[in-house]
Design an enzyme around this catalytic site. Structure first.
Site, PDB file in Angstrom:
ATOM      1  N   ARG A   1       0.889  -1.268  -0.077  1.00 15.77           N
ATOM      2  CA  ARG A   1       0.157  -0.202   0.084  1.00 15.77           C
ATOM      3  C   ARG A   1       0.866   1.243  -0.130  1.00 15.77           C
ATOM      4  O   ARG A   1       1.918   1.136   0.356  1.00 15.77           O
ATOM      5  CB  ARG A   1      -0.902   0.055   1.187  1.00 15.77           C
TER       6      ARG A   1
ATOM      7  N   HIS B   1      -3.982   3.140  -5.535  1.00 14.68           N
ATOM      8  CA  HIS B   1      -4.311   1.814  -4.809  1.00 14.68           C
ATOM      9  C   HIS B   1      -4.561   0.441  -5.823  1.00 14.68           C
ATOM     10  O   HIS B   1      -4.465  -0.375  -5.678  1.00 14.68           O
ATOM     11  CB  HIS B   1      -5.642   1.931  -4.033  1.00 14.68           C
TER      12      HIS B   1
ATOM     13  N   ARG C   1      -1.927  -1.738  -6.475  1.00 11.31           N
ATOM     14  CA  ARG C   1      -1.705  -3.065  -5.644  1.00 11.31           C
ATOM     15  C   ARG C   1      -2.679  -4.033  -6.141  1.00 11.31           C
ATOM     16  O   ARG C   1      -2.240  -5.254  -6.260  1.00 11.31           O
ATOM     17  CB  ARG C   1      -2.414  -2.595  -4.089  1.00 11.31           C
TER      18      ARG C   1
ATOM     19  N   HIS D   1      -3.591 -10.060   3.371  1.00 11.34           N
ATOM     20  CA  HIS D   1      -5.101 -10.107   3.247  1.00 11.34           C
ATOM     21  C   HIS D   1      -5.357 -11.177   4.627  1.00 11.34           C
ATOM     22  O   HIS D   1      -4.550 -12.270   4.476  1.00 11.34           O
ATOM     23  CB  HIS D   1      -5.802 -10.769   2.108  1.00 11.34           C
TER      24      HIS D   1
END
Length: 346
Positions: free
Chosen positions: A201, A294, A297, A320
């Site tokens: 990020r 983003h 990503r 995650h």
């Protein structure tokens, strides 16, 4: 027993003193109302279910939000603090004048519908309601303001949505990298390429310090992440080269160990490079629309899936916490398997 007296202004004051309970006072326009209230409160005290509601009746949403932003928000991450202050402004505009006890589920639902009708994204409204809900939870559990329930708890929340699926086209990536490389500050190009190589990020990248980077064993340690769990990110050869170039750049200041550093602030401290203005200029120069940082990503994680990494391997790199978050990439693996099956039939 309750004491009911007439005040000099013509109103009626009910005063209840009972052993084991706080002194409770309330003023009414009619004597009958004062008597009815006193009987009800005394009955609740006798049955042990009385809740001291005066603080909730006196405190407005604006006052409660102010206290929340002073006491609770500073305990959260800097990016979260900034977002909560922004959300609080919208809540203040619509609900700030109401007392905490006066906010009903119907009023909260009306706020939700008004915000959605203004064109606000479902997820934006959902997060605003989440802030309001945690405000009430904190007030009930920690502030002892006498609230009996959370008005946000039983209303329908907007869906968080399916998430963006923006991918970079090959020509877009080439134009983007070229535009970032032409930027006056070389850090923009390093940051964009590192995002594509690692899937980190933006906040994780600009927060990198030299002590977090091991170029020999090719990994970076992220002690602070969005979900609160530290993780280790392996580095490709290209990512290692990028970080090596950035860490050894000759113009690096000696007063920081940040890999991507910014100018000193008013307090004299350096923080991570704020690259967003340069990022938007690069997008404009490259002629690329509807691309967020983003999305890089998402692009990086998609490439990991397409390369054949398992869900467990991808989640270890991306951070995650649940496999459900990775289901959005399952179609990519299916497409890859179809290509493998086709090659078997040749």
């Amino acid at each position: 027993m309750a004491t009911i007296t007439k005040t000099s202004s013509g109103t009626w004051k009910a005063l209840i003193r009972r052993k084991g309970w706080p002194t409770t006072v309330k003023t009414f326009r009619r004597e009958r109302d004062a008597q009815d209230w006193a009987r009800r409160i005394e009955d609740e005290m006798i049955r042990g279910i009385y809740i001291h509601r005066a603080p909730a009746e006196k405190m407005t949403v604006a006052e409660a939000l102010d206290r929340y932003l002073r006491e609770v928000t500073p305990t959260k991450r800097p990016s979260t603090q900034k977002n909560e202050r922004k959300k609080a402004k919208n809540l203040l505009e619509y609900l700030g004048k109401y007392g905490l006890v006066a906010v009903t589920p119907q009023l909260v639902a009306q706020y939700r519908d008004t915000r959605l009708s203004e064109g606000r994204a479902d997820n934006t409204v959902r997060l605003e309601l989440a802030l309001l809900s945690h405000l009430y939870t904190t007030a009930i559990r920690e502030w002892d303001v006498g609230l009996t329930f959370n008005p946000v708890g039983n209303i329908r929340k907007p869906s968080p949505g399916q998430g963006r699926e923006r991918r970079l086209e090959p020509d877009e990536e080439k134009r983007l990298i070229e535009a970032c490389t032409r930027a006056s500050n070389p850090m923009l190009g390093w940051i964009v390429r590192l995002a594509l190589e690692t899937g980190m990020r933006a906040g994780e990248i600009v927060g990198l310090r030299r002590k977090h980077v091991d170029l020999h064993q090719r990994y970076v340690l992220l002690p602070e992440t969005k979900n609160g769990t530290p993780r280790t990110v392996p580095l490709t050869r290209e990512a290692t080269r990028i970080l090596s170039e950035a860490a050894s750049h000759p113009i690096r200041p000696i007063d920081t160990d940040l890999i991507f550093w910014g100018e000193p602030g008013h307090d004299g401290k350096r923080r991570g490079y704020q690259f967003q203005p340069a990022w938007y200029r690069a997008l404009k120069q490259a002629g690329i629309q509807e691309l967020r940082f983003h999305d890089l990503r998402h692009e990086a994680i998609s490439r990991m899936v397409e390369a054949g990494l398992s869900d467990q391997e991808v989640s270890a790199i991306s951070g995650h916490k649940s496999m459900q978050m990775l289901r959005r990439y399952s179609h990519l693996r299916s497409q890859h398997l179809v290509q493998k099956l086709d090659s078997l039939g040749r």
